[in-house]
Design an enzyme around this catalytic site. Sequence first.
Site, short mmCIF file in Angstrom:
data_model
loop_
_atom_site.label_atom_id
_atom_site.label_comp_id
_atom_site.label_asym_id
_atom_site.label_seq_id
_atom_site.Cartn_x
_atom_site.Cartn_y
_atom_site.Cartn_z
N GLU A 253 -45.55 4.41 -16.02
CA GLU A 253 -46.99 4.60 -15.88
C GLU A 253 -47.64 3.31 -15.41
OE1 GLU A 253 -48.61 6.15 -19.53
OE2 GLU A 253 -47.33 7.92 -19.51
N ALA B 297 -46.94 14.00 -24.97
CA ALA B 297 -46.42 13.06 -25.98
C ALA B 297 -46.03 11.75 -25.31
CB ALA B 297 -45.26 13.69 -26.73
N ARG B 298 -44.82 11.66 -24.80
CA ARG B 298 -44.34 10.50 -24.06
C ARG B 298 -43.36 10.98 -22.99
NH1 ARG B 298 -48.02 8.57 -26.18
NH2 ARG B 298 -48.28 6.53 -27.17
N ASP C 1 -49.02 14.84 -18.84
CA ASP C 1 -50.01 13.78 -19.00
C ASP C 1 -49.33 12.43 -19.21
OD1 ASP C 1 -52.73 12.84 -19.32
OD2 ASP C 1 -52.32 12.61 -21.46
N GLY D 192 -54.66 11.82 -22.71
CA GLY D 192 -54.64 12.38 -24.06
C GLY D 192 -55.51 11.66 -25.06
N HIS E 106 -52.36 10.26 -18.15
CA HIS E 106 -52.36 9.88 -19.57
C HIS E 106 -53.78 9.88 -20.13
CE1 HIS E 106 -49.69 7.70 -22.72
NE2 HIS E 106 -50.59 8.47 -23.31
#
Length: 320
Positions: free
Chosen positions: A267, A237-238, A262, A288, A286
């Site tokens: 980031e 998600a975050r 992820d 996703g 990341h």
Amino acid sequence: MSRLRCAILDDYFNLALEIADWPKLSDRVDVTVFSHPFASEQAAASALADFDVICAMRERTAFPKSLFESLPKLKLLLTSGMRNAAIDMEAAKARNVAIGGTQYSRDPTAPLTMGLILELTRGIGRENARMHAGEPWQSFAGVEIEGLTLGIVGLGKLGSKMAGIAKAFGMNVIAWSPNLTPEKCKDAGVGYATKEELFAKADIVTIHVVLSDRSRGLVGRADLARMKPTAFLVNTARGPIVDEQALLEALQQKRIAGAGLDVFSVEPLPVDHPFRKLDNLVLTPHLGYATADGLRIHYGQMVETIDAFIRGGELPRRLA
């Protein structure tokens, strides 16, 4: 309207110009691609000061009020996706900057989540690396997920999709979120649990809530402490939804079996981050939302929106 300057940000795949019809705008727009993240807000302000249009990749580059104030020529800011928590919408409105979004045909994050679960429980990636390195046999005895309990934090569109995938693998599914009701869980064919029950009972916990002031730090030290020592946590998600320091300590002390991440609070993940040193943590950068199919839609709709903007028409998928 005179020629516009358009900046495409964070195209680390170097795909943007290949998979959308940017030549459609070539008689009216000059396009510059930025493949690497800016080192600071000041660096972003300096690089982007002369651009009229900016195409942002999700939340990779933040647009707070101070950055808007440093971009006097900016007229249109586009983001992939239909929400972007890194954009100060009020500041954009105050500066008379139009904000537009893009759609997805599908959401690829749930399948990636299952991929992380399979990597954690079966070690596919690590054993692939060992085979390529010449090792004869496996070093990792896997865990069968059929019959295990998946705890889903957030049973919205993504969480519901994840529930369906998990059930196809024979998993039991329970769910919780601050506004979730037993009735909604029943409609989705999953069990309802309190937050405390979910973290105590689940063999695997997966996060599928939107980042907001309410969800920041939603999964904290006490929640991780309730997890079984054999349990795994997955977050696609975050990053800030999970207390990263508490998770780091839980993994370092082997209080849970492992995690798959992820997303991160910063980031790209710094090269010296202690997460990178853990052998019970699966990391992806990341991934996703990042598929060629999705990027083709994002950049294609950005071209469409810029064209409409130049023509003075109504912006499709306008956010502000």
